[in-house]
Design a protein around this motif. Sequence first.
Motif, PDB file in Angstrom:
ATOM      1  N   ASP A 117      -7.194   6.218   0.819  1.00  0.00           N
ATOM      2  CA  ASP A 117      -7.280   5.267   1.581  1.00  0.00           C
ATOM      3  C   ASP A 117      -8.251   4.061   2.547  1.00  0.00           C
ATOM      4  OD1 ASP A 117      -4.646   7.305   2.879  1.00  0.00           O
ATOM      5  OD2 ASP A 117      -4.937   6.390   1.210  1.00  0.00           O
ATOM      6  N   MET A 118      -9.096   4.773   3.185  1.00  0.00           N
ATOM      7  CA  MET A 118      -9.993   3.466   3.579  1.00  0.00           C
ATOM      8  C   MET A 118     -10.598   2.862   2.988  1.00  0.00           C
ATOM      9  SD  MET A 118     -13.685   6.356   4.622  1.00  0.00           S
ATOM     10  CE  MET A 118     -15.189   5.555   4.335  1.00  0.00           C
ATOM     11  N   ILE A 119     -10.838   2.978   1.823  1.00  0.00           N
ATOM     12  CA  ILE A 119     -11.333   2.195   0.860  1.00  0.00           C
ATOM     13  C   ILE A 119     -10.225   0.662   0.363  1.00  0.00           C
ATOM     14  CG2 ILE A 119     -12.173   1.473  -1.582  1.00  0.00           C
ATOM     15  CD1 ILE A 119     -14.102   2.858   0.257  1.00  0.00           C
ATOM     16  N   ARG A 150       0.270   4.407  -3.089  1.00  0.00           N
ATOM     17  CA  ARG A 150       0.161   5.005  -2.901  1.00  0.00           C
ATOM     18  C   ARG A 150       0.841   6.223  -3.459  1.00  0.00           C
ATOM     19  NH1 ARG A 150      -0.657   5.193   1.811  1.00  0.00           N
ATOM     20  NH2 ARG A 150      -2.653   4.334   2.367  1.00  0.00           N
ATOM     21  N   LEU A 151       2.321   5.992  -3.765  1.00  0.00           N
ATOM     22  CA  LEU A 151       3.412   6.252  -3.836  1.00  0.00           C
ATOM     23  C   LEU A 151       2.778   6.643  -5.802  1.00  0.00           C
ATOM     24  CD1 LEU A 151       6.061   8.216  -3.756  1.00  0.00           C
ATOM     25  CD2 LEU A 151       7.314   6.145  -4.129  1.00  0.00           C
ATOM     26  N   LYS A 165       0.799  -1.173  -0.059  1.00  0.00           N
ATOM     27  CA  LYS A 165       0.031  -0.236  -0.472  1.00  0.00           C
ATOM     28  C   LYS A 165       1.281   1.310   0.037  1.00  0.00           C
ATOM     29  CE  LYS A 165      -3.038  -1.777   3.688  1.00  0.00           C
ATOM     30  NZ  LYS A 165      -3.504  -1.702   4.321  1.00  0.00           N
ATOM     31  N   ALA A 166       1.635   1.500   0.532  1.00  0.00           N
ATOM     32  CA  ALA A 166       2.876   2.380   0.370  1.00  0.00           C
ATOM     33  C   ALA A 166       3.219   3.036  -1.072  1.00  0.00           C
ATOM     34  CB  ALA A 166       3.981   1.901   1.876  1.00  0.00           C
ATOM     35  N   PRO A 225      -6.947  16.137   0.410  1.00  0.00           N
ATOM     36  CA  PRO A 225      -6.308  15.288   2.315  1.00  0.00           C
ATOM     37  C   PRO A 225      -7.449  14.334   2.041  1.00  0.00           C
ATOM     38  CG  PRO A 225      -5.759  17.396   2.501  1.00  0.00           C
ATOM     39  CD  PRO A 225      -6.489  17.663   0.973  1.00  0.00           C
ATOM     40  N   LEU A 226      -9.238  14.730   2.336  1.00  0.00           N
ATOM     41  CA  LEU A 226     -10.049  14.385   2.353  1.00  0.00           C
ATOM     42  C   LEU A 226     -10.277  13.011   1.984  1.00  0.00           C
ATOM     43  CD1 LEU A 226     -12.230  13.960   4.478  1.00  0.00           C
ATOM     44  CD2 LEU A 226     -13.242  15.372   3.533  1.00  0.00           C
ATOM     45  N   ASP A 230      -8.023   0.144   2.354  1.00  0.00           N
ATOM     46  CA  ASP A 230      -7.506  -0.343   4.088  1.00  0.00           C
ATOM     47  C   ASP A 230      -7.897  -1.490   4.135  1.00  0.00           C
ATOM     48  OD1 ASP A 230      -5.712   1.988   6.300  1.00  0.00           O
ATOM     49  OD2 ASP A 230      -5.374   0.871   4.894  1.00  0.00           O
ATOM     50  N   ALA A 254      -7.874  11.761  -0.291  1.00  0.00           N
ATOM     51  CA  ALA A 254      -7.208  10.253   0.012  1.00  0.00           C
ATOM     52  C   ALA A 254      -7.419  10.033   0.894  1.00  0.00           C
ATOM     53  CB  ALA A 254      -6.025  11.573   0.166  1.00  0.00           C
ATOM     54  N   ALA A 255      -7.557  10.319   2.036  1.00  0.00           N
ATOM     55  CA  ALA A 255      -8.245  10.041   3.176  1.00  0.00           C
ATOM     56  C   ALA A 255      -9.059   8.595   2.772  1.00  0.00           C
ATOM     57  CB  ALA A 255      -8.574  10.293   4.243  1.00  0.00           C
ATOM     58  N   GLN A 256     -10.009   9.032   2.382  1.00  0.00           N
ATOM     59  CA  GLN A 256     -11.300   8.327   2.298  1.00  0.00           C
ATOM     60  C   GLN A 256     -10.225   7.303   0.674  1.00  0.00           C
ATOM     61  OE1 GLN A 256     -13.953  11.569   0.785  1.00  0.00           O
ATOM     62  NE2 GLN A 256     -15.111  11.250   1.389  1.00  0.00           N
ATOM     63  N   LYS A 272      -0.489   8.544  -6.782  1.00  0.00           N
ATOM     64  CA  LYS A 272       0.268  10.145  -6.364  1.00  0.00           C
ATOM     65  C   LYS A 272       0.572  10.761  -7.952  1.00  0.00           C
ATOM     66  CE  LYS A 272       0.880  10.799  -1.987  1.00  0.00           C
ATOM     67  NZ  LYS A 272       2.035  11.038  -0.673  1.00  0.00           N
TER      68      LYS A 272
END
Lengths: 202, 200
Positions: free
Chosen positions: B89-91, B69-70, B65-66, B82-83, B93, B85-87, B73
């Motif tokens: 990330d949560m999907i 994400r890279l 996942k790291a 950013p919000l 995860d 991006a967090a959404q 991006k």
Amino acid sequence: MPAYKLTYFNARGRAEPIRLLFAAAGIKYEDVRIEGADWPALKPKTPMGYLPILEVDGATLCESTAIARFVAKRAGLVGKDDLQQAKADMIVDGMKDILKKLILMVLEKDEIKKEELKTDISEKTLPEFLSKYENLANPSGFFAGDSLSWADVDFYNLIERVRAMFPGDHLKGKPNLVKVMANVKANPGIAKWVKERPESAF
Amino acid sequence: MPSYKLTYFKHWGRAGVLRLLFAAGGIEFEDVRIEREQWPELKPKTPMGQIPILEVDGTIICQTKAIGRLIAKEAGLAGKTPLEAAQVDMIVDGLSDLQVKIVDFFIEKDEKKKQEKIKEFAEKTLPMFLDTYEKLANSSGHFVGDALTWADVDFFSLMFFLKDHLPNDPLKGHVNLTKVRDNVTSNPGIAAWMEKETSH
């Protein structure tokens, strides 16, 4: 400033890294701790049926790592460029395996099996993990770049959990990791939070 | 643009989604696929004794996942704010939580136990998960906002991996999720990549 509302049980558990990050950056948030009895009513209102959740800017986030990264970004603790951020991400994700083993051990009801799991962790998993992570931290005591990041904070939180279950000086002979712990503890916001946070069993 | 070298085994496994992200973003990368026999020699040279690894201008990043994400991006697929991006990330995860359950039956050596686990997964675990994810996807077939993100690609990647292990199409009856899959497969970079990947 947006309002932040974090909801979890009355425990450190999966929410503590998030609370530590809010504290490190001095960001105010609502630290909601629910009783077990209140969880069934709340569960269907969460995105995926579990906690913690963070309500911010009209949205509800779940998944503790996703939330922690979001807060770390707001706190300026995520890493200075894409590559440093990737380094921090890998450090955080790399801790999941040992965390899973710790949780399995805690939840194991068979006493003999539990002892086996404990021994496996203390004699194999933990030393191997710490050796790898010693090489991944730099001599100034940071995992990503040259300043505090959420990877350092997450590591600190894990070690505190490990120490509670496995007393001992696990970081002996690991100077980089000793420095990481010192760097995190020296953050004034974190130091204050650790002193004042509510007591909970885990 | 930095130079990228991805190293993994030959199969889809954990790197399938990473290769898709490069393809979706039209990003050049060295796609190193090693044989099982080469792994013991490479293992100590990796940060955590695991692959996939991504070498970016000499720095080695591990953890799927790291890496994802890279690349996301770089490809503009990590969310617009950013919000978002967090959404995303949560999907992602949540998908990896499901993947843990998949690995559990995948590595089960006892054949009888394995079949039991697959049955439980196909009849209970996966349907419950897809019901949740159907609600998280929107009617335009995206998990976050109105454009393709890593969340959509990761979802497709996992469904693609699963299709050989399940008797039926698990997305049948899930309108939003079917649209997500369609959006991913119709991305030109991904379509071209999948054509190459599945043509042997």
